[in-house]
Structure formats: structure tokens, C-alpha cells
Write an enzyme that holds these catalytic residues in place. Structure first.
Site, PDB file in Angstrom:
ATOM      1  N   LEU A 100       0.864  -1.168   0.000  1.00 13.29           N
ATOM      2  CA  LEU A 100       0.000   0.000   0.000  1.00 13.29           C
ATOM      3  C   LEU A 100       0.906   1.225   0.000  1.00 13.29           C
ATOM      4  O   LEU A 100       1.975   1.219   0.607  1.00 13.29           O
ATOM      5  CB  LEU A 100      -0.896   0.024   1.247  1.00 13.29           C
ATOM      6  CG  LEU A 100      -1.905  -1.121   1.411  1.00 13.29           C
ATOM      7  CD1 LEU A 100      -2.662  -0.972   2.721  1.00 13.29           C
ATOM      8  CD2 LEU A 100      -2.877  -1.182   0.242  1.00 13.29           C
ATOM      9  N   ASP A 101       0.471   2.286  -0.674  1.00 14.55           N
ATOM     10  CA  ASP A 101       1.234   3.531  -0.658  1.00 14.55           C
ATOM     11  C   ASP A 101       1.382   4.038   0.766  1.00 14.55           C
ATOM     12  O   ASP A 101       0.596   3.682   1.657  1.00 14.55           O
ATOM     13  CB  ASP A 101       0.542   4.598  -1.505  1.00 14.55           C
ATOM     14  CG  ASP A 101       0.701   4.345  -3.000  1.00 14.55           C
ATOM     15  OD1 ASP A 101       1.528   3.488  -3.371  1.00 14.55           O
ATOM     16  OD2 ASP A 101       0.002   5.010  -3.781  1.00 14.55           O
ATOM     17  N   VAL A 102       2.361   4.924   0.970  1.00 11.15           N
ATOM     18  CA  VAL A 102       2.659   5.413   2.310  1.00 11.15           C
ATOM     19  C   VAL A 102       1.460   6.105   2.948  1.00 11.15           C
ATOM     20  O   VAL A 102       1.257   6.021   4.170  1.00 11.15           O
ATOM     21  CB  VAL A 102       3.894   6.358   2.280  1.00 11.15           C
ATOM     22  CG1 VAL A 102       3.598   7.629   1.498  1.00 11.15           C
ATOM     23  CG2 VAL A 102       4.366   6.693   3.687  1.00 11.15           C
ATOM     24  N   THR A 104      -1.790   5.426   2.117  1.00  9.66           N
ATOM     25  CA  THR A 104      -2.953   4.539   2.106  1.00  9.66           C
ATOM     26  C   THR A 104      -3.017   3.783   3.426  1.00  9.66           C
ATOM     27  O   THR A 104      -2.005   3.339   3.957  1.00  9.66           O
ATOM     28  CB  THR A 104      -2.876   3.541   0.938  1.00  9.66           C
ATOM     29  OG1 THR A 104      -2.797   4.261  -0.292  1.00  9.66           O
ATOM     30  CG2 THR A 104      -4.101   2.653   0.899  1.00  9.66           C
ATOM     31  N   ASP A 182      -3.174   0.399  -5.542  1.00  7.17           N
ATOM     32  CA  ASP A 182      -3.817   1.597  -5.024  1.00  7.17           C
ATOM     33  C   ASP A 182      -3.419   2.854  -5.786  1.00  7.17           C
ATOM     34  O   ASP A 182      -4.223   3.765  -5.956  1.00  7.17           O
ATOM     35  CB  ASP A 182      -3.580   1.750  -3.517  1.00  7.17           C
ATOM     36  CG  ASP A 182      -2.121   1.690  -3.114  1.00  7.17           C
ATOM     37  OD1 ASP A 182      -1.278   1.338  -3.948  1.00  7.17           O
ATOM     38  OD2 ASP A 182      -1.816   2.023  -1.954  1.00  7.17           O
TER      39      ASP A 182
END
Length: 240
Positions: A100-102, A104, A182
């Protein structure tokens, strides 16, 4: 399994430290002092180090409620890795199942079982993921068709992006994707003029994030959940 490897797998000892404690005579197998690292430990053997019985850690499967500001990577970064949130032994062996992105938040799976992880993240298996998407502006009336339109993403990312889209509010939707990531979601909504304010992963395959699991908290998956994730991935992969 070799005794020196058994010591490393069941404790915080490095391979060189394991050799040292063996030579010191502090390790016993079934009550007998054993100094040979090559000794084969068999099922049912009792291995003790300084009088304490050791047990193999085994493969682990966890769900973690990822907070914003943490990265799904063990590499050096300006952001702390999510693995550091886990209070478990040998956490350096663990990896996130996908990323997951930082910024998210939400459900991320963590394991040291590489084969299980691959079955879930392999694009051909198309394991569904459900995100709650919060947008900067009210949803366009035709948001469903805009998301389905082949713009903003390459063909492969577009195909896996949307399995279903459900309006939750005037600025939020629940989006089910298969192969996408994402950042694909963010890129898609930016392309239709409605930037994403927040992205929260609610479910992966049949496993939903526990409602009472606070950001940064984790728990071990049940055997049913572990099997269910692998099974749902296998089923998805038979649709080709």
C-alpha cells in the site's frame, strides 16, 4: 533440520552465535549435550539451550491495520516500515503481501510464507481487494462509466481496476479491484478530475479488516482465513 539451523530458526541467534553456544556445551538434544551443528534434529526431539526448551517459530500469517505514514517495504526510507509495528520474534523475516502507498491505510497481510504470498499477489489469480475511496469533490453523475473508460491507465491496469463500484456518499465510493494497485486508483480518479483524498483497504479476498483493530495493531490470521485466502486466489485463477 541441522541443529545449528534449528537454533537460529527458534531463537535470535545468528549462525555464528549458534556455533559458539554449541561449542560451549549449553545445548542438549533429548537431554544429551550436543556440540555438532550438523546433528539432524528430528520430529519429537527436545532441544534445550541453557535449560530452556526451544520451539520452531513456523510460518506466520497476520493482518495489520496499516496507518498512514508507514511504508510496506523493509528497505531504508524516509518513512518507517510497517513491519516495525509488529511485536513478534524474527520480524525481519516477514514481508507484506503486496504493498500500500505510504498514505494509504487499512488492511495489509504479512507473512513469511513465500508460496502463500505469491498465490495471493500473482496477477493471474486476480484476488479481489476492496477499498473505501474518499474524494476531494462530489462524485460525477456518470462516475461508473468514467471509471470504466479506458483513460488514465494502460490497458493492463484498466482491465483489473474495477470489478464493482458502489456509492457510499456524495464524495466516497467502495471500489472492488482485481489486478490493480492503489496508485492506479489514484491515477484513474485524477484523470477524471476528482482527486483522491484518502484510500482505505477494507478487504482482501474473503478476509475483511477487523472493525476493532486500531491503526498499527495486528493479529494472527485463523487457519480458516489462511486457507480461504489461498483458495479464493486459486478459484480466481481458473477463470482464464
Amino acid at each position: 533440520m541441522r541443529l545449528d539451523k534449528y537454533l537460529c530458526e527458534s531463537s535470535d541467534l545468528t549462525r555464528s552465535q549458534a556455533r559458539s553456544v554449541l561449542l560451549s556445551g549449553d545445548v542438549t538434544v533429548n537431554g544429551e549435550i550436543m556440540k555438532r551443528g550438523t546433528h539432524e534434529v528430528r520430529e519429537g526431539d527436545e532441544v534445550q539451550w541453557e535449560g530452556e526448551t526451544l520451539c520452531l517459530i513456523g510460518l506466520r500469517y497476520l493482518m495489520l491495520n496499516k496507518p498512514a505514514g508507514h511504508e510496506c517495504s523493509n528497505r531504508n526510507s524516509q518513512h518507517p516500515p510497517v513491519i516495525d509495528l509488529l511485536d513478534v520474534e524474527k520480524r525481519d523475516r516477514l514481508q507484506t503481501v503486496g504493498r500500500l502507498d505510504v498514505d494509504t491505510t487499512g488492511l495489509i497481510l504479512v507473512t513469511d510464507d513465500g508460496k502463500w504470498m505469491h498465490r495471493i499477489i500473482s496477477p493471474r489469480n486476480r484476488c479481489e481487494k476492496v477499498y473505501l475511496v474518499t474524494l476531494s469533490d462530489p462524485l460525477p453523475e456518470n462516475v461508473e462509466s468514467l471509471v470504466a473508460t479506458d483513460t488514465g491507465l494502460d490497458d493492463e491496469a484498466q482491465r483489473g481496476l474495477c470489478a464493482s463500484l458502489v456509492r457510499v456518499g456524495d464524495r466516497s465510493i467502495r471500489l472492488t479491484i482485481q489486478e490493480g494497485k492503489d496508485f492506479h486508483i489514484k491515477r484513474k480518479f485524477e484523470s477524471i478530475g476528482v482527486p483522491v483524498l484518502a484510500l482505505h483497504c477494507e478487504r482482501i479476498g474473503p478476509v475483511a479488516l477487523d472493525a476493532d483493530l486500531q491503526p498499527g495493531e495486528s493479529r494472527y490470521l485463523t487457519a480458516t482465513e489462511v486457507a480461504g485466502l489461498a483458495h479464493s486466489s486459486d478459484e480466481a485463477g481458473t477463470d482464464d
